[in-house]
Design a protein around this motif. Structure first.
Motif, short mmCIF file in Angstrom:
data_model
loop_
_atom_site.label_atom_id
_atom_site.label_comp_id
_atom_site.label_asym_id
_atom_site.label_seq_id
_atom_site.Cartn_x
_atom_site.Cartn_y
_atom_site.Cartn_z
N ASP A 309 0.85 -1.19 0.00
CA ASP A 309 0.00 0.00 0.00
C ASP A 309 0.89 1.25 0.00
O ASP A 309 2.12 1.16 -0.03
CB ASP A 309 -0.95 0.00 1.19
CG ASP A 309 -0.23 -0.19 2.54
OD1 ASP A 309 0.99 0.08 2.61
OD2 ASP A 309 -0.89 -0.60 3.51
N PHE A 310 0.25 2.42 0.02
CA PHE A 310 1.01 3.66 0.00
C PHE A 310 1.95 3.76 1.20
O PHE A 310 3.06 4.30 1.09
CB PHE A 310 0.07 4.86 -0.04
CG PHE A 310 -0.60 5.08 -1.37
CD1 PHE A 310 0.06 4.81 -2.56
CD2 PHE A 310 -1.89 5.58 -1.45
CE1 PHE A 310 -0.54 5.02 -3.79
CE2 PHE A 310 -2.51 5.80 -2.67
CZ PHE A 310 -1.84 5.52 -3.84
N GLU A 311 1.50 3.28 2.35
CA GLU A 311 2.34 3.35 3.54
C GLU A 311 3.62 2.55 3.36
O GLU A 311 4.72 3.01 3.74
CB GLU A 311 1.57 2.85 4.78
CG GLU A 311 0.51 3.80 5.29
CD GLU A 311 -0.78 3.77 4.48
OE1 GLU A 311 -0.89 2.90 3.58
OE2 GLU A 311 -1.67 4.59 4.74
N LEU A 314 5.84 4.43 1.01
CA LEU A 314 6.44 5.60 1.66
C LEU A 314 7.55 5.18 2.62
O LEU A 314 8.59 5.85 2.72
CB LEU A 314 5.38 6.40 2.42
CG LEU A 314 5.90 7.64 3.17
CD1 LEU A 314 6.60 8.61 2.22
CD2 LEU A 314 4.75 8.33 3.90
N PHE A 340 -1.42 8.86 -6.76
CA PHE A 340 -0.36 9.08 -5.78
C PHE A 340 -0.37 10.53 -5.30
O PHE A 340 -0.28 10.82 -4.10
CB PHE A 340 1.01 8.74 -6.38
CG PHE A 340 1.39 7.30 -6.30
CD1 PHE A 340 2.13 6.82 -5.22
CD2 PHE A 340 1.04 6.41 -7.30
CE1 PHE A 340 2.50 5.48 -5.14
CE2 PHE A 340 1.39 5.08 -7.23
CZ PHE A 340 2.13 4.60 -6.15
N ASP A 343 -3.17 11.52 -2.83
CA ASP A 343 -3.26 10.79 -1.57
C ASP A 343 -2.32 11.42 -0.55
O ASP A 343 -1.16 11.72 -0.86
CB ASP A 343 -2.87 9.33 -1.79
CG ASP A 343 -3.05 8.49 -0.54
OD1 ASP A 343 -4.15 7.95 -0.35
OD2 ASP A 343 -2.09 8.39 0.25
N GLY A 346 0.67 8.85 -0.27
CA GLY A 346 1.37 8.66 -1.52
C GLY A 346 2.09 9.90 -2.00
O GLY A 346 3.16 9.83 -2.61
N SER A 347 1.50 11.06 -1.75
CA SER A 347 2.10 12.31 -2.22
C SER A 347 3.42 12.64 -1.54
O SER A 347 4.18 13.49 -2.04
CB SER A 347 1.12 13.47 -2.01
OG SER A 347 0.82 13.63 -0.63
#
Length: 420
Positions: A309-311, A314, A340, A343, A346-347
């Protein structure tokens, strides 16, 4: 698509003899030594038209293959060998070609058999994807649309297609629920032999019946063996020279390891389910990233095919994100980037903040896609060394200024068309 396991066998006269009578049935495995050459009619087949690593860390060919041999004067038959099939005797070069995965389809295309392909996985999808690249090869065309989709091939369909060779790995075919060793041997005897290797993709373990002596090949090493099967040694050598040249350019321009960016490769039809893939593990799936040596942002903590996921991304915080399938015509790269950027997690990823989310093509690449993907990935990872990669959103492979190209398009086109 699922295979029809209850299909009726061909009538007795059809099973006793095909138009490819075989000479021998022996060798290391049951399908080794089968005669595969066509005795006529191959060019008249319908030309209409997802997915190993060898001895060289840059995935180069072995350069010492001598598997193709001529028999006595007047006998035009020849042999070629590949694991797990063993040695196969051909009475003439195959013209019509069954494939399952696109690394084999690309090999047949590179050897001038693109119009002879009778089947492949997801033909319409990969027809669109490959044509994004082929657009940049002058005078070259490719049409895989409408072919039989062979991810779960039906045995009776293989009889119907009547291909001169099955460029697919029988050790993988027998992993399908509707196939067993008896089935692949039947096709090899009554239609034409198998001649392919797919478990080299990421050095997968074969099932016990194929495990003894199974070999893993690099992409170009396998291509060399396939070229021998098609009697196309010269075409292989010409393309291999282009490949060696681009590898030499990469080697001389690569920055020191500590100065290289961190990167991840992902794929997602739905941004809610993101798959991550490694960049340097053994196998031909990384034959376009491994020679470039980017640093794995996951530091080995994520295996290929893992959902992230985005986490998670990151936490890894890559400098570059490589987006599989981003070159396919139906993929919305602008939308993928926006997902991205919009979010809150994501950003914050470095690659997102620096606008370094780049499209990729396919991991199951053959020699032609590999040349393009080496060039594009070099530019995506190291723009200072290889020239900027244009910000891509849609359309064919971008036009690269001639002095910034890493291989000669016209030369490759001539080889494919047989004009070199």
């Amino acid at each position: 698509m699922t295979s029809n396991t209850d299909a009726v066998e061909p009538d007795e006269s059809a099973t006793k003899r095909t138009r490819r009578d075989y000479l021998t049935y022996g060798g290391a495995v049951a399908v080794g030594g089968l005669l595969a050459g066509c005795t006529g009619g191959g060019a008249e087949s319908d030309p209409a038209g997802s997915d190993g690593n060898g001895t060289d860390p840059t995935d180069g060919g072995s350069g010492d293959s001598d598997d193709s041999t001529a028999d006595d004067a007047g006998d035009e038959s020849y042999t070629a060998s590949i694991s797990p099939v063993g040695e196969v005797t051909f009475e003439s070069p195959p013209e019509t070609v069954f494939t399952r995965l696109t690394h084999h389809a690309d090999m047949a295309f590179a050897l001038g058999r693109g119009d002879g392909i009778t089947a492949m996985h997801a033909p319409d999808y990969y027809d669109g994807l490959w044509n994004q690249y082929i657009e940049r090869l002058p005078g070259v065309s490719l049409d895989w649309s409408g072919l039989y989709s062979s991810w779960e091939p039906d045995k009776e369909k293989l009889y119907e297609l009547d291909s001169d060779v099955h460029l697919a790995d029988p050790a993988w075919i027998t992993q399908l629920e509707s196939w067993d060793r008896e089935g692949v041997d039947e096709i090899a005897e009554r239609v034409s032999p198998w001649f392919g290797n797919s478990l080299s993709d990421r050095h997968q373990e074969p099932t016990p019946e194929w495990a003894d002596g199974y070999e893993y090949y690099g992409l170009w090493e396998q291509f060399e063996r396939v070229a021998e099967a098609f009697g196309e040694r010269e075409r292989y050598e010409a393309l291999a020279a282009v490949h060696e040249e681009i590898l030499g350019t990469i080697e001389t321009r690569l920055p020191p390891e500590e100065e290289r960016p961190t990167a991840v490769m992902i794929a997602a039809a739905d941004i809610e389910e993101i798959y991550a893939y490694t960049l340097s593990n053994p196998g031909f799936l990384t034959s376009h990233t491994r020679p470039l040596g980017p640093r794995d942002a996951f530091e080995g903590s994520v295996e290929s095919g893992t959902v992230v996921d985005f986490e998670t991304i990151l936490d890894a915080d890559p400098d570059v994100i490589l987006y599989l399938g981003g070159m396919e015509p139906g993929t919305d790269m602008a939308g993928r980037r926006a997902a991205f950027e919009e979010d809150p997690v994501g950003s914050e990823v470095t690659a997102v903040r620096n606008d370094r989310i780049h499209p990729q093509g396919a991991r199951y690449q053959g020699p032609i896609l590999n040349l393009f993907q080496l060039e594009m990935t070099a530019k995506q990872l190291y723009p200072d060394a290889f020239g900027e990669w244009p910000r891509y959103e849609s359309g064919p492979y971008p036009e690269i200024p001639e002095d910034e190209r890493l291989f000669d398009r016209e030369r490759v086109a001539e080889i494919i068309n047989g004009d070199a």
